[in-house]
Design a protein around this motif. Structure first.
Motif, PDB file in Angstrom:
ATOM      1  N   GLY A 192       8.056   8.819  -3.533  1.00  0.00           N
ATOM      2  CA  GLY A 192       7.577   9.593  -4.762  1.00  0.00           C
ATOM      3  C   GLY A 192       7.380   8.365  -5.942  1.00  0.00           C
ATOM      4  O   GLY A 192       6.844   8.928  -6.768  1.00  0.00           O
ATOM      5  N   LYS A 193       7.351   7.431  -5.817  1.00  0.00           N
ATOM      6  CA  LYS A 193       7.018   6.384  -6.740  1.00  0.00           C
ATOM      7  C   LYS A 193       5.848   5.548  -6.283  1.00  0.00           C
ATOM      8  O   LYS A 193       5.803   5.067  -5.156  1.00  0.00           O
ATOM      9  N   VAL A 194       5.076   5.151  -7.424  1.00  0.00           N
ATOM     10  CA  VAL A 194       3.988   4.325  -7.118  1.00  0.00           C
ATOM     11  C   VAL A 194       4.366   2.817  -7.199  1.00  0.00           C
ATOM     12  O   VAL A 194       5.105   2.702  -8.210  1.00  0.00           O
ATOM     13  N   MET A 195       3.915   2.071  -6.201  1.00  0.00           N
ATOM     14  CA  MET A 195       4.330   0.575  -6.236  1.00  0.00           C
ATOM     15  C   MET A 195       3.175   0.024  -5.868  1.00  0.00           C
ATOM     16  O   MET A 195       2.287   0.401  -5.049  1.00  0.00           O
ATOM     17  N   CYS A 196       3.019  -1.446  -6.342  1.00  0.00           N
ATOM     18  CA  CYS A 196       2.142  -2.495  -5.813  1.00  0.00           C
ATOM     19  C   CYS A 196       2.338  -3.050  -4.736  1.00  0.00           C
ATOM     20  O   CYS A 196       3.609  -2.899  -4.290  1.00  0.00           O
ATOM     21  N   GLU A 197       1.311  -3.706  -3.770  1.00  0.00           N
ATOM     22  CA  GLU A 197       1.825  -4.224  -2.627  1.00  0.00           C
ATOM     23  C   GLU A 197       2.939  -5.219  -2.589  1.00  0.00           C
ATOM     24  O   GLU A 197       3.599  -5.472  -1.706  1.00  0.00           O
ATOM     25  N   GLU A 198       2.589  -5.913  -3.684  1.00  0.00           N
ATOM     26  CA  GLU A 198       3.533  -7.294  -3.918  1.00  0.00           C
ATOM     27  C   GLU A 198       4.986  -6.589  -4.053  1.00  0.00           C
ATOM     28  O   GLU A 198       5.971  -7.253  -3.498  1.00  0.00           O
ATOM     29  N   GLY A 201      10.753  -5.426   0.971  1.00  0.00           N
ATOM     30  CA  GLY A 201      11.130  -5.359   2.455  1.00  0.00           C
ATOM     31  C   GLY A 201      10.805  -4.065   3.010  1.00  0.00           C
ATOM     32  O   GLY A 201      11.353  -3.834   3.968  1.00  0.00           O
ATOM     33  N   ILE A 202       9.963  -3.375   2.159  1.00  0.00           N
ATOM     34  CA  ILE A 202       9.691  -1.864   2.719  1.00  0.00           C
ATOM     35  C   ILE A 202       8.699  -2.026   3.709  1.00  0.00           C
ATOM     36  O   ILE A 202       7.645  -2.660   3.558  1.00  0.00           O
ATOM     37  N   ASN A 203       9.078  -1.382   4.858  1.00  0.00           N
ATOM     38  CA  ASN A 203       8.134  -1.246   5.911  1.00  0.00           C
ATOM     39  C   ASN A 203       7.021  -0.177   5.800  1.00  0.00           C
ATOM     40  O   ASN A 203       6.869   0.882   4.965  1.00  0.00           O
ATOM     41  N   PHE A 230       0.136   2.125  -3.707  1.00  0.00           N
ATOM     42  CA  PHE A 230       1.186   2.767  -2.560  1.00  0.00           C
ATOM     43  C   PHE A 230       2.286   3.732  -3.180  1.00  0.00           C
ATOM     44  O   PHE A 230       2.557   3.643  -4.203  1.00  0.00           O
ATOM     45  N   VAL A 231       2.625   4.635  -2.347  1.00  0.00           N
ATOM     46  CA  VAL A 231       3.565   5.727  -2.971  1.00  0.00           C
ATOM     47  C   VAL A 231       4.726   5.540  -1.688  1.00  0.00           C
ATOM     48  O   VAL A 231       4.669   5.643  -0.574  1.00  0.00           O
ATOM     49  N   TRP A 232       5.915   5.180  -2.318  1.00  0.00           N
ATOM     50  CA  TRP A 232       7.275   5.302  -1.526  1.00  0.00           C
ATOM     51  C   TRP A 232       8.309   6.034  -2.319  1.00  0.00           C
ATOM     52  O   TRP A 232       8.610   5.833  -3.367  1.00  0.00           O
ATOM     53  N   ASP A 244       5.220   1.409   7.239  1.00  0.00           N
ATOM     54  CA  ASP A 244       5.030   2.795   7.972  1.00  0.00           C
ATOM     55  C   ASP A 244       5.702   3.866   7.155  1.00  0.00           C
ATOM     56  O   ASP A 244       5.425   4.984   7.189  1.00  0.00           O
ATOM     57  N   ASP A 245       6.571   3.224   6.045  1.00  0.00           N
ATOM     58  CA  ASP A 245       7.443   4.264   5.112  1.00  0.00           C
ATOM     59  C   ASP A 245       6.472   4.716   3.790  1.00  0.00           C
ATOM     60  O   ASP A 245       6.936   5.248   3.133  1.00  0.00           O
ATOM     61  N   VAL A 246       5.437   4.152   3.873  1.00  0.00           N
ATOM     62  CA  VAL A 246       4.585   4.291   2.444  1.00  0.00           C
ATOM     63  C   VAL A 246       3.124   4.968   2.941  1.00  0.00           C
ATOM     64  O   VAL A 246       2.782   5.019   3.989  1.00  0.00           O
ATOM     65  N   MET A 247       2.685   5.630   1.743  1.00  0.00           N
ATOM     66  CA  MET A 247       1.092   5.864   1.920  1.00  0.00           C
ATOM     67  C   MET A 247       0.457   5.599   0.839  1.00  0.00           C
ATOM     68  O   MET A 247       0.944   5.073  -0.258  1.00  0.00           O
ATOM     69  N   THR A 248      -1.080   5.464   0.874  1.00  0.00           N
ATOM     70  CA  THR A 248      -1.664   4.903  -0.010  1.00  0.00           C
ATOM     71  C   THR A 248      -1.700   5.967  -1.197  1.00  0.00           C
ATOM     72  O   THR A 248      -1.487   7.055  -0.943  1.00  0.00           O
ATOM     73  N   TYR A 249      -1.968   5.530  -2.238  1.00  0.00           N
ATOM     74  CA  TYR A 249      -2.071   6.555  -3.520  1.00  0.00           C
ATOM     75  C   TYR A 249      -3.007   7.748  -3.326  1.00  0.00           C
ATOM     76  O   TYR A 249      -2.715   8.808  -3.480  1.00  0.00           O
ATOM     77  N   GLY A 250      -4.165   7.329  -2.769  1.00  0.00           N
ATOM     78  CA  GLY A 250      -5.334   8.199  -2.316  1.00  0.00           C
ATOM     79  C   GLY A 250      -4.681   9.436  -1.345  1.00  0.00           C
ATOM     80  O   GLY A 250      -4.774  10.710  -1.557  1.00  0.00           O
ATOM     81  N   ALA A 251      -4.214   8.836  -0.389  1.00  0.00           N
ATOM     82  CA  ALA A 251      -3.618   9.668   0.488  1.00  0.00           C
ATOM     83  C   ALA A 251      -2.470  10.690   0.068  1.00  0.00           C
ATOM     84  O   ALA A 251      -2.294  11.887   0.531  1.00  0.00           O
ATOM     85  N   PHE A 252      -1.640   9.961  -0.922  1.00  0.00           N
ATOM     86  CA  PHE A 252      -0.552  10.920  -1.181  1.00  0.00           C
ATOM     87  C   PHE A 252      -1.035  12.028  -2.334  1.00  0.00           C
ATOM     88  O   PHE A 252      -0.545  13.164  -2.159  1.00  0.00           O
ATOM     89  N   LEU A 253      -2.215  11.860  -3.183  1.00  0.00           N
ATOM     90  CA  LEU A 253      -2.837  12.743  -3.937  1.00  0.00           C
ATOM     91  C   LEU A 253      -3.681  13.690  -3.145  1.00  0.00           C
ATOM     92  O   LEU A 253      -3.612  15.136  -3.263  1.00  0.00           O
ATOM     93  N   ASN A 254      -4.357  13.423  -1.926  1.00  0.00           N
ATOM     94  CA  ASN A 254      -4.608  14.372  -1.132  1.00  0.00           C
ATOM     95  C   ASN A 254      -3.696  15.375  -0.307  1.00  0.00           C
ATOM     96  O   ASN A 254      -3.611  16.445  -0.252  1.00  0.00           O
ATOM     97  N   SER A 255      -2.364  14.764  -0.058  1.00  0.00           N
ATOM     98  CA  SER A 255      -1.362  15.590   0.412  1.00  0.00           C
ATOM     99  C   SER A 255      -0.752  16.619  -0.642  1.00  0.00           C
ATOM    100  O   SER A 255      -0.023  17.540  -0.334  1.00  0.00           O
ATOM    101  N   GLN A 256      -0.868  16.101  -1.973  1.00  0.00           N
ATOM    102  CA  GLN A 256      -0.419  17.126  -2.830  1.00  0.00           C
ATOM    103  C   GLN A 256      -1.335  18.490  -3.193  1.00  0.00           C
ATOM    104  O   GLN A 256      -1.173  19.265  -3.933  1.00  0.00           O
ATOM    105  N   GLN A 257      -2.525  18.286  -2.607  1.00  0.00           N
ATOM    106  CA  GLN A 257      -3.554  19.339  -3.010  1.00  0.00           C
ATOM    107  C   GLN A 257      -2.980  20.691  -2.303  1.00  0.00           C
ATOM    108  O   GLN A 257      -2.800  20.581  -1.088  1.00  0.00           O
TER     109      GLN A 257
END
Length: 72
Positions: free
Chosen positions: A36-42, A48-50, A32-34, A52-65
């Protein structure tokens, strides 16, 4: 010229490496990306990050195109 090896993607908190296979669409919930930082689910859960405030790594890459301008 020799190709440079891609740097592994790692969790910003625990340095867990995500193999390229886990970054594909079929495993899109592993990294996941929160803020601007890549983080694991654990780590996200521990902090305690919601979700709704994160995106998957794949979605993040797509948003950067860069987007192509629409024709009028």
């Amino acid at each position: 010229m020799a190709k440079q090896a891609k740097q592994p993607i790692k969790c910003a908190q625990c340095d867990l490496e995500f193999p390229q296979s886990e970054l594909s669409e079929e495993h899109k919930h592993k990294a996941f990306v929160w803020k601007g930082k890549v983080m694991c689910e654990e780590c996200l859960f521990k902090m305690g990050i919601n979700q709704d405030d994160v995106m998957t790594y794949g979605a993040f890459l797509n948003s950067q195109q860069p987007r192509k301008p629409q024709k009028l």
